[in-house]
Design a protein around this motif. Structure first.
Motif, PDB file in Angstrom:
ATOM      1  N   VAL A 241       0.766  -1.273  -0.016  1.00  0.00           N
ATOM      2  CA  VAL A 241      -0.040   0.193  -0.103  1.00  0.00           C
ATOM      3  C   VAL A 241       1.084   1.233   0.013  1.00  0.00           C
ATOM      4  O   VAL A 241       0.717   2.202  -0.632  1.00  0.00           O
ATOM      5  N   ALA A 242       1.965   1.216   0.969  1.00  0.00           N
ATOM      6  CA  ALA A 242       2.741   2.366   0.999  1.00  0.00           C
ATOM      7  C   ALA A 242       3.535   2.586  -0.402  1.00  0.00           C
ATOM      8  O   ALA A 242       3.760   3.796  -0.922  1.00  0.00           O
ATOM      9  N   SER A 243       4.028   1.556  -1.132  1.00  0.00           N
ATOM     10  CA  SER A 243       4.736   1.812  -2.355  1.00  0.00           C
ATOM     11  C   SER A 243       3.748   2.063  -3.530  1.00  0.00           C
ATOM     12  O   SER A 243       4.552   2.846  -4.454  1.00  0.00           O
ATOM     13  N   MET A 244       2.583   1.836  -3.501  1.00  0.00           N
ATOM     14  CA  MET A 244       1.640   2.358  -4.327  1.00  0.00           C
ATOM     15  C   MET A 244       1.161   3.792  -4.150  1.00  0.00           C
ATOM     16  O   MET A 244       0.306   4.381  -5.142  1.00  0.00           O
ATOM     17  N   ALA A 245       1.374   4.394  -2.895  1.00  0.00           N
ATOM     18  CA  ALA A 245       0.956   5.801  -2.632  1.00  0.00           C
ATOM     19  C   ALA A 245       1.856   6.728  -3.316  1.00  0.00           C
ATOM     20  O   ALA A 245       3.085   6.423  -4.066  1.00  0.00           O
ATOM     21  N   ASP A 246       1.738   8.010  -3.248  1.00  0.00           N
ATOM     22  CA  ASP A 246       2.631   8.886  -3.719  1.00  0.00           C
ATOM     23  C   ASP A 246       3.909   9.010  -2.663  1.00  0.00           C
ATOM     24  O   ASP A 246       3.791   8.639  -1.637  1.00  0.00           O
ATOM     25  N   PRO A 247       4.693   9.576  -3.225  1.00  0.00           N
ATOM     26  CA  PRO A 247       5.961   9.416  -2.564  1.00  0.00           C
ATOM     27  C   PRO A 247       5.971  10.282  -1.193  1.00  0.00           C
ATOM     28  O   PRO A 247       6.514   9.706  -0.198  1.00  0.00           O
ATOM     29  N   LYS A 248       5.219  11.284  -0.906  1.00  0.00           N
ATOM     30  CA  LYS A 248       5.125  11.909   0.236  1.00  0.00           C
ATOM     31  C   LYS A 248       4.412  10.815   1.409  1.00  0.00           C
ATOM     32  O   LYS A 248       4.937  10.853   2.376  1.00  0.00           O
ATOM     33  N   THR A 249       3.288  10.211   0.820  1.00  0.00           N
ATOM     34  CA  THR A 249       2.339   9.463   1.866  1.00  0.00           C
ATOM     35  C   THR A 249       3.276   8.351   2.091  1.00  0.00           C
ATOM     36  O   THR A 249       3.205   7.847   3.151  1.00  0.00           O
ATOM     37  N   SER A 250       3.981   7.813   1.105  1.00  0.00           N
ATOM     38  CA  SER A 250       4.705   6.579   1.183  1.00  0.00           C
ATOM     39  C   SER A 250       5.751   6.924   2.304  1.00  0.00           C
ATOM     40  O   SER A 250       6.079   6.042   3.325  1.00  0.00           O
ATOM     41  N   ALA A 251       6.516   8.040   2.209  1.00  0.00           N
ATOM     42  CA  ALA A 251       7.668   8.310   3.223  1.00  0.00           C
ATOM     43  C   ALA A 251       6.917   8.667   4.631  1.00  0.00           C
ATOM     44  O   ALA A 251       7.648   8.252   5.620  1.00  0.00           O
ATOM     45  N   TYR A 252       5.665   9.164   4.723  1.00  0.00           N
ATOM     46  CA  TYR A 252       5.074   9.481   5.882  1.00  0.00           C
ATOM     47  C   TYR A 252       4.927   7.985   6.627  1.00  0.00           C
ATOM     48  O   TYR A 252       5.286   7.780   8.106  1.00  0.00           O
ATOM     49  N   LYS A 253       4.182   7.035   6.024  1.00  0.00           N
ATOM     50  CA  LYS A 253       3.896   5.923   6.660  1.00  0.00           C
ATOM     51  C   LYS A 253       5.478   5.150   7.312  1.00  0.00           C
ATOM     52  O   LYS A 253       5.385   4.435   8.161  1.00  0.00           O
ATOM     53  N   HIS A 254       6.365   5.340   6.366  1.00  0.00           N
ATOM     54  CA  HIS A 254       7.578   4.528   6.657  1.00  0.00           C
ATOM     55  C   HIS A 254       8.261   5.285   7.974  1.00  0.00           C
ATOM     56  O   HIS A 254       8.735   4.614   9.042  1.00  0.00           O
ATOM     57  N   LYS A 255       8.082   6.703   8.048  1.00  0.00           N
ATOM     58  CA  LYS A 255       8.520   7.410   9.209  1.00  0.00           C
ATOM     59  C   LYS A 255       7.695   7.055  10.538  1.00  0.00           C
ATOM     60  O   LYS A 255       8.422   6.971  11.499  1.00  0.00           O
ATOM     61  N   LEU A 256       6.507   6.749  10.360  1.00  0.00           N
ATOM     62  CA  LEU A 256       5.546   6.541  11.397  1.00  0.00           C
ATOM     63  C   LEU A 256       6.137   5.075  12.201  1.00  0.00           C
ATOM     64  O   LEU A 256       6.414   4.997  13.312  1.00  0.00           O
ATOM     65  N   TRP A 257       6.232   4.147  11.069  1.00  0.00           N
ATOM     66  CA  TRP A 257       6.810   2.804  11.626  1.00  0.00           C
ATOM     67  C   TRP A 257       8.295   3.073  12.472  1.00  0.00           C
ATOM     68  O   TRP A 257       8.625   2.622  13.547  1.00  0.00           O
ATOM     69  N   ASP A 258       9.165   3.815  11.595  1.00  0.00           N
ATOM     70  CA  ASP A 258      10.507   4.119  12.308  1.00  0.00           C
ATOM     71  C   ASP A 258      10.451   4.791  13.602  1.00  0.00           C
ATOM     72  O   ASP A 258      11.297   4.664  14.461  1.00  0.00           O
ATOM     73  N   ASP A 259       9.392   5.653  13.985  1.00  0.00           N
ATOM     74  CA  ASP A 259       9.078   6.263  15.145  1.00  0.00           C
ATOM     75  C   ASP A 259       8.527   5.389  16.161  1.00  0.00           C
ATOM     76  O   ASP A 259       8.333   5.930  17.253  1.00  0.00           O
TER      77      ASP A 259
ATOM     78  N   ARG B 259       2.597   1.538  15.647  1.00  0.00           N
ATOM     79  CA  ARG B 259       2.151   0.367  15.101  1.00  0.00           C
ATOM     80  C   ARG B 259       0.769   0.158  14.655  1.00  0.00           C
ATOM     81  O   ARG B 259       0.489  -0.774  14.187  1.00  0.00           O
ATOM     82  N   ALA B 260      -0.080   1.374  14.869  1.00  0.00           N
ATOM     83  CA  ALA B 260      -1.195   1.525  14.315  1.00  0.00           C
ATOM     84  C   ALA B 260      -1.767   2.798  14.024  1.00  0.00           C
ATOM     85  O   ALA B 260      -1.270   3.829  14.684  1.00  0.00           O
TER      86      ALA B 260
END
Length: 293
Positions: free
Chosen positions: A172-190, A193-194
């Motif tokens: 889902v993240a990779s199919m999103a626009d780059p900004k949204t994808s980066a945001y989701k990965h940052k959430l996980w890194d921070d 988990r939900a």
């Protein structure tokens, strides 16, 4: 592209664009049920609409539906559609995926896409289901793709309802626009988990349904947005495949899925002038479409 006007027994009319490709949309039930009208251009052939006010006749086939919800939702979102299909004599399952809805207490950090694919695979195994019409809404498209790859021989038809349609390795993240994808990965890194749920206005839900949807939505296990899809080729053998696009919901990923399936003679595509939560806002129209899938 031909347009079909559906008129239901309550007088509601809706125009639906249909790309018939090599496959004219079929009709499972006679089109002359009182109160039901189907109009289309000659290019589309004679297309009927299954009536939603009469039970199945003896010569009409009972179907088995599995309706898979999207992110932040649960089996509850299919209630109106399920009631209509069950009234027609069909068997309907609306499983809630692990960690959401009434199963929100089961959410764990490791709850991911594979968990949700397994939810549906287990349902099919333990209920001994076959000849299934498998429907996935939004994120549910990720789930049904995995199910279709594993158990294509159990699936009679598959419907992506304004849904992600991944290739192998897509998330889902990779199919999103780059900004949204980066945001989701940052959430996980921070350490998140939900995530969510998003405001109900995001889905363009009709005003009369916003309170209900807002009250029922729950956070989505974030890993489900980051996990890549596994193999997808197994689902290609399913004979009847449909992609439905809700045009009032902006999504580049869904637009891309529509374009890809529209150009494939093995797919039927429909475009609806609705918001994203079609099953909540327009259950009669959707139930009629699913009966013909």
């Amino acid at each position: 592209m031909p347009t079909i006007t559906y008129e239901l027994a309550d007088g509601t009319r809706t125009d639906i664009k249909v790309d018939v490709g090599a496959n004219v949309m079929r009709t499972a039930i006679d089109a002359d049920i009182p109160g039901i009208v189907a109009e289309c251009g000659a290019a589309a052939g004679a297309v009927g609409l299954a009536g939603m006010t009469e039970p199945l006749h003896a010569d009409q086939m009972q179907k088995t539906f599995i309706l898979v919800h999207g992110a932040w939702h649960g089996g509850w979102c299919w209630r109106r559609v399920a009631d209509l299909l069950q009234a027609q004599g069909h068997k309907v399952f609306t499983p809630t995926l692990t960690g959401l809805g009434e199963k929100s207490h089961l959410r764990q950090d490791e709850t991911g896409l594979d968990t949700h694919v397994t939810d549906i695979l287990n349902l099919i195994e333990w209920e001994d289901l076959s000849d299934i019409v498998l429907v996935g809404h939004s994120y549910g498209g990720m789930v049904i793709t995995g199910v279709a790859n594993a158990l294509a021989d159990k699936i009679e038809a598959i419907v992506y309802l304004d849904a992600f349609k991944p290739d192998e390795g897509d998330s889902v993240a990779s199919m999103a626009d780059p900004k949204t994808s980066a945001y989701k990965h940052k959430l996980w890194d921070d350490g998140t988990r939900a995530w969510g749920p998003l405001p109900v206005d995001y889905f363009s839900v009709l005003p009369e349904n916003t309170d209900w949807v807002t009250a029922k939505m729950t956070p989505q296990p974030l890993r489900t947005f980051l996990d890549p899809s596994g193999p997808v080729a197994g689902g290609a053998v399913i004979a009847r495949k449909t992609y439905v696009r809700a045009l009032k919901f902006p999504s580049l990923a869904f637009d891309a899925a529509l374009a890809a399936t529209r150009g494939d003679a093995g797919w039927n595509t429909l475009e609806l002038d609705y918001g994203h939560d079609v099953m909540i806002d327009y259950p009669s129209q959707l139930a009629a479409i699913l009966q013909d899938a």
